[in-house]
Scaffold this motif. Structure first.
Motif, PDB file in Angstrom:
ATOM      1  N   THR A  27      12.192  10.356  -4.848  1.00 63.89           N
ATOM      2  CA  THR A  27      11.045  10.621  -3.965  1.00 63.89           C
ATOM      3  C   THR A  27      11.414  10.398  -2.496  1.00 63.89           C
ATOM      4  O   THR A  27      11.481  11.349  -1.714  1.00 63.89           O
ATOM      5  CB  THR A  27       9.863   9.701  -4.327  1.00 63.89           C
ATOM      6  OG1 THR A  27      10.285   8.329  -4.257  1.00 63.89           O
ATOM      7  CG2 THR A  27       9.329  10.021  -5.713  1.00 63.89           C
ATOM      8  N   ARG A  50       5.993  -5.458   7.313  1.00 61.67           N
ATOM      9  CA  ARG A  50       4.834  -5.079   6.505  1.00 61.67           C
ATOM     10  C   ARG A  50       4.021  -6.310   6.150  1.00 61.67           C
ATOM     11  O   ARG A  50       4.587  -7.344   5.792  1.00 61.67           O
ATOM     12  CB  ARG A  50       5.361  -4.408   5.233  1.00 61.67           C
ATOM     13  CG  ARG A  50       4.364  -4.197   4.094  1.00 61.67           C
ATOM     14  CD  ARG A  50       5.015  -3.252   3.115  1.00 61.67           C
ATOM     15  NE  ARG A  50       4.412  -3.159   1.824  1.00 61.67           N
ATOM     16  CZ  ARG A  50       4.421  -2.009   1.135  1.00 61.67           C
ATOM     17  NH1 ARG A  50       4.962  -0.918   1.625  1.00 61.67           N
ATOM     18  NH2 ARG A  50       3.902  -1.963  -0.063  1.00 61.67           N
ATOM     19  N   ASN A  54       0.040  -6.087   1.294  1.00 60.54           N
ATOM     20  CA  ASN A  54       0.309  -4.756   0.743  1.00 60.54           C
ATOM     21  C   ASN A  54       1.372  -4.859  -0.351  1.00 60.54           C
ATOM     22  O   ASN A  54       2.530  -5.134  -0.069  1.00 60.54           O
ATOM     23  CB  ASN A  54       0.782  -3.841   1.890  1.00 60.54           C
ATOM     24  CG  ASN A  54       0.655  -2.376   1.540  1.00 60.54           C
ATOM     25  OD1 ASN A  54       0.239  -2.028   0.436  1.00 60.54           O
ATOM     26  ND2 ASN A  54       1.035  -1.518   2.461  1.00 60.54           N
ATOM     27  N   HIS A  59      10.759  -1.299  -9.873  1.00 63.97           N
ATOM     28  CA  HIS A  59      11.516  -0.189 -10.473  1.00 63.97           C
ATOM     29  C   HIS A  59      12.321  -0.697 -11.659  1.00 63.97           C
ATOM     30  O   HIS A  59      13.087  -1.653 -11.521  1.00 63.97           O
ATOM     31  CB  HIS A  59      12.455   0.429  -9.435  1.00 63.97           C
ATOM     32  CG  HIS A  59      11.745   1.029  -8.254  1.00 63.97           C
ATOM     33  ND1 HIS A  59      11.008   0.267  -7.369  1.00 63.97           N
ATOM     34  CD2 HIS A  59      11.646   2.309  -7.815  1.00 63.97           C
ATOM     35  CE1 HIS A  59      10.484   1.062  -6.440  1.00 63.97           C
ATOM     36  NE2 HIS A  59      10.857   2.309  -6.690  1.00 63.97           N
ATOM     37  N   THR A 109      -2.642  -6.689 -11.342  1.00 64.98           N
ATOM     38  CA  THR A 109      -1.813  -5.614 -11.890  1.00 64.98           C
ATOM     39  C   THR A 109      -0.496  -5.546 -11.113  1.00 64.98           C
ATOM     40  O   THR A 109      -0.424  -5.968  -9.958  1.00 64.98           O
ATOM     41  CB  THR A 109      -2.507  -4.237 -11.752  1.00 64.98           C
ATOM     42  OG1 THR A 109      -2.829  -4.031 -10.376  1.00 64.98           O
ATOM     43  CG2 THR A 109      -3.759  -4.149 -12.597  1.00 64.98           C
ATOM     44  N   ARG A 113       7.495   1.688 -11.877  1.00 64.23           N
ATOM     45  CA  ARG A 113       7.963   3.037 -12.146  1.00 64.23           C
ATOM     46  C   ARG A 113       9.411   3.046 -12.588  1.00 64.23           C
ATOM     47  O   ARG A 113      10.173   2.119 -12.306  1.00 64.23           O
ATOM     48  CB  ARG A 113       7.718   3.964 -10.948  1.00 64.23           C
ATOM     49  CG  ARG A 113       8.777   4.043  -9.871  1.00 64.23           C
ATOM     50  CD  ARG A 113       8.295   5.070  -8.835  1.00 64.23           C
ATOM     51  NE  ARG A 113       9.301   5.415  -7.841  1.00 64.23           N
ATOM     52  CZ  ARG A 113      10.141   6.462  -7.950  1.00 64.23           C
ATOM     53  NH1 ARG A 113      10.116   7.227  -9.027  1.00 64.23           N
ATOM     54  NH2 ARG A 113      11.014   6.731  -6.992  1.00 64.23           N
ATOM     55  N   SER A 135       9.026   2.038   0.281  1.00 61.15           N
ATOM     56  CA  SER A 135       9.774   3.029   1.041  1.00 61.15           C
ATOM     57  C   SER A 135      10.493   2.327   2.193  1.00 61.15           C
ATOM     58  O   SER A 135       9.977   1.353   2.752  1.00 61.15           O
ATOM     59  CB  SER A 135       8.831   4.105   1.564  1.00 61.15           C
ATOM     60  OG  SER A 135       7.711   3.520   2.188  1.00 61.15           O
ATOM     61  N   SER A 173       5.929   8.638  -5.000  1.00 59.19           N
ATOM     62  CA  SER A 173       5.428   8.787  -6.368  1.00 59.19           C
ATOM     63  C   SER A 173       3.896   8.792  -6.398  1.00 59.19           C
ATOM     64  O   SER A 173       3.242   8.261  -5.502  1.00 59.19           O
ATOM     65  CB  SER A 173       5.938   7.627  -7.231  1.00 59.19           C
ATOM     66  OG  SER A 173       5.444   6.398  -6.738  1.00 59.19           O
ATOM     67  N   ILE A 175       0.527   7.346  -7.909  1.00 60.72           N
ATOM     68  CA  ILE A 175       0.171   6.049  -8.505  1.00 60.72           C
ATOM     69  C   ILE A 175      -1.101   6.194  -9.348  1.00 60.72           C
ATOM     70  O   ILE A 175      -2.119   6.694  -8.876  1.00 60.72           O
ATOM     71  CB  ILE A 175      -0.046   4.967  -7.422  1.00 60.72           C
ATOM     72  CG1 ILE A 175       1.210   4.831  -6.542  1.00 60.72           C
ATOM     73  CG2 ILE A 175      -0.387   3.627  -8.061  1.00 60.72           C
ATOM     74  CD1 ILE A 175       1.131   3.756  -5.465  1.00 60.72           C
ATOM     75  N   ARG A 188      -2.958   6.946  -5.717  1.00 54.96           N
ATOM     76  CA  ARG A 188      -2.290   7.616  -4.600  1.00 54.96           C
ATOM     77  C   ARG A 188      -1.791   8.960  -5.099  1.00 54.96           C
ATOM     78  O   ARG A 188      -1.117   9.021  -6.130  1.00 54.96           O
ATOM     79  CB  ARG A 188      -1.098   6.780  -4.085  1.00 54.96           C
ATOM     80  CG  ARG A 188      -0.344   7.467  -2.940  1.00 54.96           C
ATOM     81  CD  ARG A 188       0.795   6.616  -2.370  1.00 54.96           C
ATOM     82  NE  ARG A 188       1.933   6.544  -3.279  1.00 54.96           N
ATOM     83  CZ  ARG A 188       3.039   5.825  -3.034  1.00 54.96           C
ATOM     84  NH1 ARG A 188       3.147   5.128  -1.926  1.00 54.96           N
ATOM     85  NH2 ARG A 188       4.025   5.808  -3.909  1.00 54.96           N
ATOM     86  N   PRO A 217      -4.661  -0.912  -0.769  1.00 53.63           N
ATOM     87  CA  PRO A 217      -3.243  -0.647  -0.575  1.00 53.63           C
ATOM     88  C   PRO A 217      -2.941   0.840  -0.719  1.00 53.63           C
ATOM     89  O   PRO A 217      -3.466   1.481  -1.610  1.00 53.63           O
ATOM     90  CB  PRO A 217      -2.584  -1.417  -1.729  1.00 53.63           C
ATOM     91  CG  PRO A 217      -3.575  -2.431  -2.155  1.00 53.63           C
ATOM     92  CD  PRO A 217      -4.926  -1.891  -1.827  1.00 53.63           C
ATOM     93  N   GLY A 218      -2.125   1.361   0.167  1.00 52.69           N
ATOM     94  CA  GLY A 218      -1.736   2.765   0.080  1.00 52.69           C
ATOM     95  C   GLY A 218      -2.800   3.726   0.565  1.00 52.69           C
ATOM     96  O   GLY A 218      -2.606   4.929   0.615  1.00 52.69           O
TER      97      GLY A 218
HETATM   98  O1  TXA Z   1       8.042   6.935  -4.501  1.00 59.71           O
HETATM   99  C1  TXA Z   1       7.721   5.771  -4.313  1.00 59.71           C
HETATM  100  O2  TXA Z   1       6.787   5.232  -4.905  1.00 59.71           O
HETATM  101  C2  TXA Z   1       8.580   4.964  -3.304  1.00 59.71           C
HETATM  102  C3  TXA Z   1       9.985   4.810  -3.869  1.00 59.71           C
HETATM  103  C4  TXA Z   1      10.852   3.942  -3.000  1.00 59.71           C
HETATM  104  O3  TXA Z   1       9.916   4.336  -5.179  1.00 59.71           O
HETATM  105  N1  TXA Z   1       7.981   3.696  -3.058  1.00 59.71           N
HETATM  106  C5  TXA Z   1       6.837   3.558  -2.329  1.00 59.71           C
HETATM  107  O4  TXA Z   1       6.518   2.234  -2.118  1.00 59.71           O
HETATM  108  O5  TXA Z   1       6.216   4.490  -1.910  1.00 59.71           O
HETATM  109  P1  TXA Z   1       5.491   1.775  -0.974  1.00 59.71           P
HETATM  110  O6  TXA Z   1       5.529   0.287  -0.983  1.00 59.71           O
HETATM  111  O7  TXA Z   1       5.819   2.443   0.280  1.00 59.71           O
HETATM  112  O8  TXA Z   1       4.139   2.234  -1.538  1.00 59.71           O
HETATM  113  C6  TXA Z   1       3.636   1.624  -2.702  1.00 59.71           C
HETATM  114  C7  TXA Z   1       2.152   1.694  -2.726  1.00 59.71           C
HETATM  115  C8  TXA Z   1       1.556   0.883  -1.623  1.00 59.71           C
HETATM  116  O9  TXA Z   1       0.586   1.650  -0.968  1.00 59.71           O
HETATM  117  C9  TXA Z   1       0.934  -0.268  -2.370  1.00 59.71           C
HETATM  118  O10 TXA Z   1      -0.181  -0.745  -1.712  1.00 59.71           O
HETATM  119  C10 TXA Z   1       0.595   0.339  -3.709  1.00 59.71           C
HETATM  120  O11 TXA Z   1       1.696   1.161  -3.961  1.00 59.71           O
HETATM  121  N2  TXA Z   1       0.529  -0.681  -4.771  1.00 59.71           N
HETATM  122  C11 TXA Z   1       1.512  -1.470  -5.210  1.00 59.71           C
HETATM  123  N3  TXA Z   1       1.073  -2.333  -6.138  1.00 59.71           N
HETATM  124  C12 TXA Z   1      -0.239  -2.088  -6.285  1.00 59.71           C
HETATM  125  C13 TXA Z   1      -1.263  -2.653  -7.098  1.00 59.71           C
HETATM  126  N4  TXA Z   1      -1.041  -3.658  -7.938  1.00 59.71           N
HETATM  127  N5  TXA Z   1      -2.513  -2.133  -6.974  1.00 59.71           N
HETATM  128  C14 TXA Z   1      -2.762  -1.112  -6.115  1.00 59.71           C
HETATM  129  N6  TXA Z   1      -1.832  -0.552  -5.338  1.00 59.71           N
HETATM  130  C15 TXA Z   1      -0.592  -1.017  -5.419  1.00 59.71           C
END
Ligand code: TXA
Ligand code: MG
Length: 321
Positions: A27, A50, A54, A59, A109, A113, A135, A173, A175, A188, A217-218
């Protein structure tokens, strides 16, 4: 300055030592640390600047690792894993105590992935722990899809960038979480389309709506944004004239706009392929940013499939007007 290379043995040993390194995924590039080493995870937040409110994605290399991480898996999650793993789908599942609150920002939670990038899969086989990786961009900036992007953005802050070439999907990715009944909810939009998920689950999916004053988040409004003001317009051919007095850059889908210098235009896909346009979108934003333009203009995509994902990212990145 970070070394750049394909030495996965070195990366594995850096990670075992609690270091943070950049890794390729299908991604976008990620900023990885041992998910079970809190000190290492904390470094991720520092490098990205960050807020720790958040949460991060964990992985894994194989499904067996799930038993360590989560308490239970709804039937719909199994279905999605069978169809989309390895690949750009992240699932929110009830976490076990071993998963640090730092990783999940105290949510109950954990986001998990299984990536499909071959070099990352090789790396995950070499280490005994899962990798937590957001990211690899500074907080609120555009995600990196090439080694060059990572190197420019955070190269001075990490020891190594694992070179897996340009990211093929080009957008993060998708979500998916689950409610009490085990129904899937989209948290997401991303590289796996809503339509593709709906075919497998055989039901219409809802998108998570957050009622709290703090953004989920996100779901933050300003996210993924370039430094140059970005305008998401309905019709580039008609609308670019409104910006005529400015030094503008255009991101176009498959054809240049007549009357605008070619140097100021980035074609996302000469073959009119939405997949290719998705792969190139962040590249185009990185390309035009910090080049002295007054504005970057792009037209809304048709709001379905990947077009919906791209509109989501662009609407968060754009100037509100
Ligand atoms: O494609 C992707 O998902 C990339 C690659 C590196 O794997 N990773 C990515 O991670 O986009 P990041 O941290 O930029 O975005 C992850 C999102 C964040 O918006 C975060 O808030 C949300 O996932 N997230 C993580 N754990 C969560 C949870 N328990 N509940 C709700 N949202 C969550
Ligand atoms: Mg991100």
């Amino acid at each position: 300055m970070a070394l750049i290379g394909k030495d996965i043995d070195l990366v594995a040993s850096l990670l075992k030592d609690g270091k943070v390194v950049a890794i390729p995924t299908e991604t976008v590039y990620g900023l990885a640390a041992n998910a079970f080493n809190e000190k290492a995870v904390l470094k991720i937040f520092e490098v990205k600047n960050r807020p720790t409110t958040n949460p991060l994605i964990v992985h894994i290399g194989n499904k067996m690792q799930l038993t360590d991480l989560v308490k239970s898996i709804p039937e719909n999650a199994h279905l999605l894993m069978e169809n989309f793993w390895p690949g750009p789908l992240t699932l929110l599942l009830p976490k076990k105590a071993i998963v640090s609150d730092l990783v999940t920002a105290s949510h109950n939670t954990v986001a998990i992935r299984m990536p499909s990038h071959p070099l990352l899969q090789e790396l995950l086989k070499k280490i005994s722990f899962p990798l937590t990786a957001p990211s690899a961009n500074p907080f609120t900036y555009i995600s990196p899809t090439t080694v060059d992007h990572v190197s420019k953005q955070i190269g001075t802050k990490i020891p190594y960038i694992l070179d897996g070439g340009d990211c093929q999907k080009g957008v993060e990715s998708t979500i998916v979480g689950f409610n009490k009944n085990g129904d899937a909810i989209i948290y997401r939009l991303g590289a796996i389309t809503t339509e593709a998920l709906e075919v497998i689950l055989q039901s219409k999916l809802k998108t998570f709506k957050n009622n709290k004053s703090t953004p989920a988040p996100g779901m933050m409004k300003i996210h993924y944004a370039p430094s140059t003001p970005l305008y998401l317009v309905d019709n580039l051919k008609k609308n670019w004239n409104q910006f005529k007095e400015k030094n503008i850059a255009l991101i176009v889908f498959d054809k240049e706009i007549k009357g605008v210098n070619s140097k100021n235009q980035f074609i996302l896909s000469k073959n009119s392929s939405l997949d290719e346009a998705t792969e190139n979108l962040y590249k185009s934003l990185h390309y035009f940013d910090n080049k002295g333009f007054d504005a970057i203009l792009i037209q809304k995509f048709e709001n379905k499939g990947l077009g919906k994902t791209l509109n989501d990212r662009l609407s968060r990145a754009q100037v509100k007007f």
